[in-house]
Motif scaffolding. Sequence first.
Motif, PDB file in Angstrom:
ATOM      1  N   THR A 148      -8.268  -7.994 -10.299  1.00  0.00           N
ATOM      2  CA  THR A 148      -9.199  -7.734 -11.491  1.00  0.00           C
ATOM      3  C   THR A 148      -8.091  -7.009 -12.069  1.00  0.00           C
ATOM      4  N   ILE A 149      -8.693  -6.726 -13.551  1.00  0.00           N
ATOM      5  CA  ILE A 149      -8.467  -6.380 -14.393  1.00  0.00           C
ATOM      6  C   ILE A 149      -9.097  -4.820 -14.253  1.00  0.00           C
ATOM      7  N   SER A 150      -8.539  -3.293 -13.613  1.00  0.00           N
ATOM      8  CA  SER A 150      -9.037  -2.335 -14.127  1.00  0.00           C
ATOM      9  C   SER A 150      -8.635  -0.954 -14.673  1.00  0.00           C
ATOM     10  N   ALA A 151      -8.833  -0.169 -14.950  1.00  0.00           N
ATOM     11  CA  ALA A 151      -8.364   1.444 -14.805  1.00  0.00           C
ATOM     12  C   ALA A 151      -7.879   2.001 -13.405  1.00  0.00           C
ATOM     13  N   VAL A 152      -8.615   1.239 -12.768  1.00  0.00           N
ATOM     14  CA  VAL A 152      -8.210   1.403 -11.226  1.00  0.00           C
ATOM     15  C   VAL A 152      -7.760   0.264 -10.229  1.00  0.00           C
ATOM     16  N   HIS A 153      -7.490  -0.517 -10.506  1.00  0.00           N
ATOM     17  CA  HIS A 153      -6.907  -2.080  -9.607  1.00  0.00           C
ATOM     18  C   HIS A 153      -5.464  -1.716 -10.314  1.00  0.00           C
ATOM     19  N   ASP A 154      -4.501  -1.170  -9.593  1.00  0.00           N
ATOM     20  CA  ASP A 154      -2.809  -1.215 -10.503  1.00  0.00           C
ATOM     21  C   ASP A 154      -2.263  -1.840  -9.277  1.00  0.00           C
ATOM     22  N   ASP A 155      -1.092  -1.960  -9.539  1.00  0.00           N
ATOM     23  CA  ASP A 155      -0.222  -2.529  -8.094  1.00  0.00           C
ATOM     24  C   ASP A 155      -0.096  -1.139  -7.275  1.00  0.00           C
ATOM     25  N   ALA A 156      -0.389   0.394  -7.102  1.00  0.00           N
ATOM     26  CA  ALA A 156      -0.551   0.993  -5.676  1.00  0.00           C
ATOM     27  C   ALA A 156      -1.976   0.614  -5.192  1.00  0.00           C
ATOM     28  N   PHE A 157      -2.679   0.148  -5.290  1.00  0.00           N
ATOM     29  CA  PHE A 157      -3.797   0.357  -5.423  1.00  0.00           C
ATOM     30  C   PHE A 157      -4.180  -1.375  -4.426  1.00  0.00           C
ATOM     31  N   TYR A 158      -3.678  -2.730  -4.995  1.00  0.00           N
ATOM     32  CA  TYR A 158      -3.136  -3.348  -3.972  1.00  0.00           C
ATOM     33  C   TYR A 158      -2.247  -2.992  -2.991  1.00  0.00           C
ATOM     34  N   ALA A 159      -0.933  -2.819  -3.591  1.00  0.00           N
ATOM     35  CA  ALA A 159       0.103  -2.208  -2.098  1.00  0.00           C
ATOM     36  C   ALA A 159      -0.176  -1.617  -1.114  1.00  0.00           C
ATOM     37  N   ASP A 160      -1.330  -0.575  -1.095  1.00  0.00           N
ATOM     38  CA  ASP A 160      -2.237   0.474  -0.534  1.00  0.00           C
ATOM     39  C   ASP A 160      -2.931  -1.491   0.942  1.00  0.00           C
ATOM     40  N   ILE A 161      -3.780  -1.821  -0.034  1.00  0.00           N
ATOM     41  CA  ILE A 161      -4.970  -2.241   0.234  1.00  0.00           C
ATOM     42  C   ILE A 161      -4.140  -3.582   1.501  1.00  0.00           C
ATOM     43  N   ALA A 162      -2.630  -3.944   1.270  1.00  0.00           N
ATOM     44  CA  ALA A 162      -1.628  -5.077   1.380  1.00  0.00           C
ATOM     45  C   ALA A 162      -1.521  -4.109   2.937  1.00  0.00           C
ATOM     46  N   ARG A 163      -1.152  -2.575   2.600  1.00  0.00           N
ATOM     47  CA  ARG A 163      -0.214  -2.137   4.052  1.00  0.00           C
ATOM     48  C   ARG A 163      -1.575  -1.740   4.949  1.00  0.00           C
ATOM     49  N   GLN A 164      -2.730  -1.799   4.565  1.00  0.00           N
ATOM     50  CA  GLN A 164      -3.735  -1.660   5.709  1.00  0.00           C
ATOM     51  C   GLN A 164      -3.737  -2.986   6.487  1.00  0.00           C
ATOM     52  N   LEU A 165      -4.262  -4.106   5.721  1.00  0.00           N
ATOM     53  CA  LEU A 165      -4.189  -5.200   5.858  1.00  0.00           C
ATOM     54  C   LEU A 165      -2.943  -5.559   7.173  1.00  0.00           C
ATOM     55  N   ARG A 166      -1.720  -5.360   6.659  1.00  0.00           N
ATOM     56  CA  ARG A 166      -0.575  -5.401   7.592  1.00  0.00           C
ATOM     57  C   ARG A 166      -0.781  -5.110   9.168  1.00  0.00           C
ATOM     58  N   ALA A 167      -1.233  -3.469   9.139  1.00  0.00           N
ATOM     59  CA  ALA A 167      -1.551  -2.900  10.492  1.00  0.00           C
ATOM     60  C   ALA A 167      -2.583  -3.399  10.912  1.00  0.00           C
ATOM     61  N   CYS A 168      -3.572  -4.372  10.319  1.00  0.00           N
ATOM     62  CA  CYS A 168      -5.171  -4.741  11.011  1.00  0.00           C
ATOM     63  C   CYS A 168      -4.289  -5.600  12.340  1.00  0.00           C
ATOM     64  N   PRO A 169      -4.680  -5.983  13.722  1.00  0.00           N
ATOM     65  CA  PRO A 169      -3.820  -6.378  14.724  1.00  0.00           C
ATOM     66  C   PRO A 169      -4.991  -7.756  14.395  1.00  0.00           C
ATOM     67  N   ASP A 170      -5.516  -7.697  13.546  1.00  0.00           N
ATOM     68  CA  ASP A 170      -6.313  -9.208  13.409  1.00  0.00           C
ATOM     69  C   ASP A 170      -6.418  -9.625  11.938  1.00  0.00           C
ATOM     70  N   MET A 171      -5.592  -9.462  11.390  1.00  0.00           N
ATOM     71  CA  MET A 171      -5.155 -10.379  10.168  1.00  0.00           C
ATOM     72  C   MET A 171      -3.612 -11.173  10.489  1.00  0.00           C
ATOM     73  N   ASP A 172      -3.779 -12.388  10.180  1.00  0.00           N
ATOM     74  CA  ASP A 172      -2.801 -13.132  10.384  1.00  0.00           C
ATOM     75  C   ASP A 172      -1.841 -13.358   9.249  1.00  0.00           C
ATOM     76  N   ARG A 173      -2.714 -13.451   7.659  1.00  0.00           N
ATOM     77  CA  ARG A 173      -2.153 -13.716   6.679  1.00  0.00           C
ATOM     78  C   ARG A 173      -2.521 -13.158   5.323  1.00  0.00           C
ATOM     79  N   VAL A 174      -1.600 -12.800   4.156  1.00  0.00           N
ATOM     80  CA  VAL A 174      -3.346 -12.192   3.389  1.00  0.00           C
ATOM     81  C   VAL A 174      -2.496 -13.730   2.509  1.00  0.00           C
ATOM     82  N   TYR A 175      -3.417 -13.068   1.117  1.00  0.00           N
ATOM     83  CA  TYR A 175      -3.426 -14.167  -0.253  1.00  0.00           C
ATOM     84  C   TYR A 175      -3.615 -13.005  -1.391  1.00  0.00           C
ATOM     85  N   VAL A 176      -3.537 -13.241  -2.478  1.00  0.00           N
ATOM     86  CA  VAL A 176      -3.679 -12.897  -3.381  1.00  0.00           C
ATOM     87  C   VAL A 176      -4.810 -13.735  -4.450  1.00  0.00           C
ATOM     88  N   LYS A 177      -5.643 -12.768  -4.292  1.00  0.00           N
ATOM     89  CA  LYS A 177      -7.284 -14.133  -4.851  1.00  0.00           C
ATOM     90  C   LYS A 177      -7.095 -13.906  -6.335  1.00  0.00           C
TER      91      LYS A 177
END
Length: 491
Positions: A148-177
Motif C-alpha cells: 500500500t501507499i502511506s507514510a508508514v509503508h516504506d521499503d524499510a517497513f516491508y524489508a523488516d516484515i520480509a526478514r521476519q517471514l524468512r526467519a519463520c520456519p513454517d514459511m516456505d515462500r513470500v509474495y508481494v501482494k
Amino acid sequence: MADVGLVDVSLRDGNQSLWGASGVRSAHVLAVAPILERVGFRALDYSSSTAMGVLVRTHREDPWALFRRTRALMPRTKLQFIGTGFRFISWQNSHPDTMQLVYDRLVANGIDRVVVLDPMHDMDAARATARRLKKAGVDEVVGALTYTISAVHDDAFYADIARQLRACPDMDRVYVKDPAGILTAERARTLIPAVKAALGDTALELHSHATIGLSPLTYAIAPELGVEVVQTGCGALGNGSSLPEVRRTVANVRAMGHTVDVDDRALGLACDFVDRLAATEDLPAGRPQDFDAAFLHHQIAGGVMSTTRRQLREIGMEDRFEGLIEEVGRVRAELGHPIMVTPFPQMVVSQALFNVMGERWATVPDQVIRYALGSFGRPTTPIAPDVLDRILDRPRARELRAEPPAPSPEELRRRFGTRISDEELLLRAHMPAEEVDAMLAADPAPQHHQPALTPVLDLVRAVGERSSVHDLAVTKGDLRLSVHRRGAGDG
C-alpha cells in the motif's frame, strides 16, 4: 536472465475481481482443470473461504467436493487457498481450534498451498497461522507482503516484515501482494530489491492487479529485480480489475530475455475456454486499463470494485459512484489507513456507502465497530478521535464488546450433532442453515462420495500423455472436445 514461473489466478481472484466471485461454477472448473494441468503453472490461486461461501449460497454446490474432484484431475499442480487466519466464510473471528480444523479439512480435500494474509502484518498472528498450516500438512505456506501507499509503508517497513517471514520456519515462500494495482515500476525498483535482500534465498513472487494499467509494466522488469514467479489471469479473466493477462505477460517476459517454461498450446486452450465461457454466459472480459490517479487515493481492490458497482446498480445509485469513491478515501484516512485487502475494503466501502446515503457516521456496520474495538488488530495509525467516539458511543458497540468468544469445535459438535462430517459442520457453523440445506438438497450425495466424472473429463484423463488437447468449445448445455493422438489423426 531468469527462469520465470506462473501462478494462474483465473478461478479465484480473476473470478472475484471481474465476475463478482459468482461467474465460475464447479462444472467450469472441472471442464478446464485438465487443460490447466497441462500448462505447467507453478500453482493455481484456486479458492478462499469467500469463494466457498459463494458456491454454497449462489450455486448450491459443495466446495469440498469440488476440491476433491479438482485434485483428481490435477494431481501435479498446487491448489492454493488464501485466508487471513482468523475467520472462515463469515465475518466473525473463529476459534483457533476451529481454524485448525479448517486447515486439516482443506488438506484432506486436496489443498496443498496456502497464503497467510494477515491484513495488519501482525507477525505473531502470521506465525501462529503458519504453524497451524504446517501441522495440518500444508506443503507450501506463502507469506504475504501486502503493498500500500502511506507514510508508514516504506521499503524499510516491508524489508523488516520480509526478514521476519524468512526467519519463520513454517514459511516456505513470500509474495508481494498489490491488491489495488498501485505498485509502479519506479517503486518496484527500490521495493523489490530491499525485500529480496531481506529474504535471501527464500523465493519471491509478485501479485499485482491491472486495475490502472501499472502492473504489466512492473511485471516486465520484475524478473531482473529478483521476482521468480508472477501471477496472471487467463484470457477474459485477465486485465481490468484482475491481474495481467497471461499470454501478453509471457510474451513481454520473453521479450525481456527471460524464459517461461509452459506448454503454450495448452495455455492458449485455457484462455480460449475462458473467453468462450465469458461470451456464452454474457460475462465481462477484462480489458487493458488507462491510468487513473484516483486509485492512488482510495486503493479499492478489483473484486470489491466490481461488487460495489453491482450493489450501487441494484439500489439505483449507480450515478453516485464517483462520490462514493471520494468518500472511501476519507473513511480510510479516518480509520487509520488500513491496507485495502480483505476484509478491510468491504468494511471501508460499506461505511462509505452508508455515509453517502445519509449523515456521515450515523450508521456504522458491525464489522466497522469490531474494527474499532480491536478485533482485527491495531491500525497502522490511530483512528481519528472524533470518529472513534462516534463509533464506540452507541449501544451496539457495547453489545459487541460483550460478545462471548467464538465456539470451539467441541461446542460446535454439541450444537450441530456428531452424525455429520467435519466439512458439513464447518459450513453449518459459518453459514445460515437454509443455505447449507439448499446445497445438500441440490446435491444429496454423501460428502465423502467421489461422483463419477463426466464422459468428456474421463476422455481427457484417458488420453493422458499420449495425446494433446486440440480444441475445447463451450456452449450452453454443450461441451465439445477433440484431441490429437501422437501419430494419429484428430479424434
